[in-house]
Motif scaffolding. Structure first.
Motif, PDB file in Angstrom:
ATOM      1  N   SER A  78       0.844  -1.192   0.000  1.00  0.00           N
ATOM      2  CA  SER A  78       0.000   0.000   0.000  1.00  0.00           C
ATOM      3  C   SER A  78       0.874   1.234   0.000  1.00  0.00           C
ATOM      4  O   SER A  78       1.907   1.292   0.655  1.00  0.00           O
ATOM      5  N   LEU A  79       0.464   2.247  -0.755  1.00  0.00           N
ATOM      6  CA  LEU A  79       1.232   3.482  -0.812  1.00  0.00           C
ATOM      7  C   LEU A  79       0.841   4.461   0.287  1.00  0.00           C
ATOM      8  O   LEU A  79       1.411   5.537   0.389  1.00  0.00           O
ATOM      9  N   ARG A  80      -0.112   4.097   1.117  1.00  0.00           N
ATOM     10  CA  ARG A  80      -0.676   5.079   2.032  1.00  0.00           C
ATOM     11  C   ARG A  80       0.111   5.257   3.323  1.00  0.00           C
ATOM     12  O   ARG A  80      -0.007   6.276   3.982  1.00  0.00           O
ATOM     13  N   TRP A  81       0.938   4.291   3.687  1.00  0.00           N
ATOM     14  CA  TRP A  81       1.587   4.383   4.987  1.00  0.00           C
ATOM     15  C   TRP A  81       2.864   5.199   4.948  1.00  0.00           C
ATOM     16  O   TRP A  81       3.357   5.632   5.986  1.00  0.00           O
ATOM     17  N   SER A  82       3.411   5.444   3.787  1.00  0.00           N
ATOM     18  CA  SER A  82       4.657   6.210   3.734  1.00  0.00           C
ATOM     19  C   SER A  82       4.843   6.836   2.363  1.00  0.00           C
ATOM     20  O   SER A  82       4.670   6.177   1.344  1.00  0.00           O
ATOM     21  N   TYR A  83       5.259   8.111   2.338  1.00  0.00           N
ATOM     22  CA  TYR A  83       5.622   8.740   1.066  1.00  0.00           C
ATOM     23  C   TYR A  83       6.802   8.025   0.433  1.00  0.00           C
ATOM     24  O   TYR A  83       7.012   8.098  -0.777  1.00  0.00           O
ATOM     25  N   ALA A  84       7.594   7.338   1.239  1.00  0.00           N
ATOM     26  CA  ALA A  84       8.792   6.676   0.722  1.00  0.00           C
ATOM     27  C   ALA A  84       8.461   5.570  -0.266  1.00  0.00           C
ATOM     28  O   ALA A  84       9.324   5.135  -1.015  1.00  0.00           O
ATOM     29  N   LEU A  85       7.216   5.103  -0.279  1.00  0.00           N
ATOM     30  CA  LEU A  85       6.818   4.073  -1.229  1.00  0.00           C
ATOM     31  C   LEU A  85       6.174   4.656  -2.482  1.00  0.00           C
ATOM     32  O   LEU A  85       5.760   3.915  -3.369  1.00  0.00           O
ATOM     33  N   ASP A  86       6.073   5.958  -2.543  1.00  0.00           N
ATOM     34  CA  ASP A  86       5.382   6.585  -3.671  1.00  0.00           C
ATOM     35  C   ASP A  86       6.351   6.836  -4.821  1.00  0.00           C
ATOM     36  O   ASP A  86       6.779   7.945  -5.074  1.00  0.00           O
ATOM     37  N   TRP A  87       6.707   5.769  -5.530  1.00  0.00           N
ATOM     38  CA  TRP A  87       7.628   5.872  -6.654  1.00  0.00           C
ATOM     39  C   TRP A  87       7.203   4.871  -7.719  1.00  0.00           C
ATOM     40  O   TRP A  87       6.512   3.893  -7.433  1.00  0.00           O
ATOM     41  N   ALA A  88       7.605   5.107  -8.930  1.00  0.00           N
ATOM     42  CA  ALA A  88       7.331   4.170 -10.026  1.00  0.00           C
ATOM     43  C   ALA A  88       8.386   4.347 -11.105  1.00  0.00           C
ATOM     44  O   ALA A  88       8.812   5.466 -11.401  1.00  0.00           O
ATOM     45  N   ILE A  89       8.820   3.233 -11.651  1.00  0.00           N
ATOM     46  CA  ILE A  89       9.685   3.221 -12.828  1.00  0.00           C
ATOM     47  C   ILE A  89       8.827   2.739 -13.994  1.00  0.00           C
ATOM     48  O   ILE A  89       8.267   1.638 -13.948  1.00  0.00           O
ATOM     49  N   LEU A  90       8.677   3.565 -15.006  1.00  0.00           N
ATOM     50  CA  LEU A  90       7.892   3.211 -16.180  1.00  0.00           C
ATOM     51  C   LEU A  90       8.809   2.994 -17.372  1.00  0.00           C
ATOM     52  O   LEU A  90       9.909   3.553 -17.438  1.00  0.00           O
ATOM     53  N   ARG A  91       8.346   2.208 -18.315  1.00  0.00           N
ATOM     54  CA  ARG A  91       9.097   1.953 -19.537  1.00  0.00           C
ATOM     55  C   ARG A  91       8.393   2.635 -20.694  1.00  0.00           C
ATOM     56  O   ARG A  91       7.191   2.444 -20.910  1.00  0.00           O
ATOM     57  N   LEU A  92       9.133   3.451 -21.425  1.00  0.00           N
ATOM     58  CA  LEU A  92       8.584   4.111 -22.594  1.00  0.00           C
ATOM     59  C   LEU A  92       8.479   3.127 -23.750  1.00  0.00           C
ATOM     60  O   LEU A  92       9.333   2.250 -23.909  1.00  0.00           O
ATOM     61  N   GLU A  93       7.447   3.298 -24.557  1.00  0.00           N
ATOM     62  CA  GLU A  93       7.231   2.418 -25.712  1.00  0.00           C
ATOM     63  C   GLU A  93       8.325   2.609 -26.756  1.00  0.00           C
ATOM     64  O   GLU A  93       8.657   1.696 -27.511  1.00  0.00           O
ATOM     65  N   LYS A  94       8.897   3.809 -26.805  1.00  0.00           N
ATOM     66  CA  LYS A  94      10.003   4.084 -27.725  1.00  0.00           C
ATOM     67  C   LYS A  94      11.009   4.988 -27.033  1.00  0.00           C
ATOM     68  O   LYS A  94      10.684   5.669 -26.064  1.00  0.00           O
ATOM     69  N   ASN A  95      12.236   4.987 -27.513  1.00  0.00           N
ATOM     70  CA  ASN A  95      13.293   5.761 -26.885  1.00  0.00           C
ATOM     71  C   ASN A  95      13.047   7.259 -27.021  1.00  0.00           C
ATOM     72  O   ASN A  95      12.691   7.746 -28.101  1.00  0.00           O
ATOM     73  N   ALA A  96      13.261   7.982 -25.917  1.00  0.00           N
ATOM     74  CA  ALA A  96      13.118   9.440 -25.938  1.00  0.00           C
ATOM     75  C   ALA A  96      14.275  10.078 -26.688  1.00  0.00           C
ATOM     76  O   ALA A  96      15.420   9.624 -26.594  1.00  0.00           O
ATOM     77  N   LEU A  97      13.978  11.139 -27.413  1.00  0.00           N
ATOM     78  CA  LEU A  97      14.996  11.840 -28.195  1.00  0.00           C
ATOM     79  C   LEU A  97      15.640  12.933 -27.346  1.00  0.00           C
ATOM     80  O   LEU A  97      15.584  14.119 -27.679  1.00  0.00           O
ATOM     81  N   VAL A  98      16.261  12.508 -26.252  1.00  0.00           N
ATOM     82  CA  VAL A  98      16.837  13.459 -25.312  1.00  0.00           C
ATOM     83  C   VAL A  98      17.901  12.736 -24.491  1.00  0.00           C
ATOM     84  O   VAL A  98      17.853  11.513 -24.335  1.00  0.00           O
ATOM     85  N   GLU A  99      18.869  13.485 -23.989  1.00  0.00           N
ATOM     86  CA  GLU A  99      19.891  12.896 -23.123  1.00  0.00           C
ATOM     87  C   GLU A  99      19.282  12.636 -21.745  1.00  0.00           C
ATOM     88  O   GLU A  99      18.797  13.561 -21.104  1.00  0.00           O
ATOM     89  N   PRO A 100      19.296  11.391 -21.253  1.00  0.00           N
ATOM     90  CA  PRO A 100      18.661  11.096 -19.960  1.00  0.00           C
ATOM     91  C   PRO A 100      19.388  11.780 -18.799  1.00  0.00           C
ATOM     92  O   PRO A 100      20.584  12.036 -18.860  1.00  0.00           O
ATOM     93  N   ALA A 101      18.636  12.055 -17.743  1.00  0.00           N
ATOM     94  CA  ALA A 101      19.231  12.566 -16.505  1.00  0.00           C
ATOM     95  C   ALA A 101      19.922  11.416 -15.785  1.00  0.00           C
ATOM     96  O   ALA A 101      19.604  10.251 -15.992  1.00  0.00           O
TER      97      ALA A 101
END
Length: 214
Positions: A78-101
């Protein structure tokens, strides 16, 4: 490139739309953001993610890149007990045309004293990247990776990256999670999948991304 790796993630379900922020991190197909917009991502409650589009804009607010996304990793608890769990890694369908951070070590970033929050604001229908600089950032208590900052934040800035200025340029060390200046601090990447995705540099920690004890 004339545009930054920070962009907008717009998620729609029925007549509702959620807008938040995301950052292309480590690889051109990897997106770092928050997870609370995905709370309804179950068969019973509907799936926001099916309607999510990530967009990058140039300096004039014009769309330069757009892609659908899928979940690469997110907490199962559950994400409700801590802000520390409020994260997500998503995968883009295609590569972004930009230098990643790239990712900074949390503790070194906090000690640097040079902190900013990057986010998009809208003006006359266009999106413009804003940088709130000279922000003060601290942990809410010792050994915590929940951060408190005084950068401007409001609904829609969730997922914005906290940046630290280092000798190698600006690096991401946190994710805006809640209005009022609460963010999730990045303390390393524990999963092999995420290590590969984020290209952690020499000197960065190899500890838990989000420790179990907050």
């Amino acid at each position: 490139m004339s545009f930054a790796p920070v962009g907008e993630l717009s998620c729609s379900k029925g007549l509702s739309t959620q807008v938040l922020q995301g950052t292309v991190v480590g690889r051109r197909d990897t997106l770092l953001t928050v997870a609370h917009v995905l709370d309804g991502n179950t068969p019973e409650r509907g799936t926001w993610l099916k309607g999510c589009i990530f967009r990058l804009f140039d300096r004039d607010g014009r769309i330069r890149f757009a892609s659908r996304v899928s979940v690469a990793s997110r907490p199962s608890e559950s994400l409700r007990w801590s802000y520390a769990l409020d994260w997500a890694i998503l995968r883009l369908e295609k590569n972004a045309l930009v230098e990643p951070a790239q990712v900074a070590d949390l503790h070194s970033a906090l000690e640097s004293g040079h902190h900013s929050l990057a986010y998009f604001s809208r003006n006359r229908g266009r999106r413009f990247l804003q940088i709130a600089s000279r922000c003060s950032v601290r942990t809410i208590r010792p050994r915590s990776i929940v951060l408190k900052h005084d950068c401007p934040s409001w609904k829609g800035t969730s997922g914005s990256p906290l940046l630290a200025r280092t000798r190698d340029g600006y690096r991401v060390f946190g994710i805006q999670a809640k209005v009022g200046g609460y963010a999730v601090g990045i303390a390393g990447w524990p999963l092999e999948e995420l290590r590969k995705a984020t290209a952690v540099g020499k000197g960065d920690t190899d500890g838990a991304l989000f420790p179990t004890k907050i």
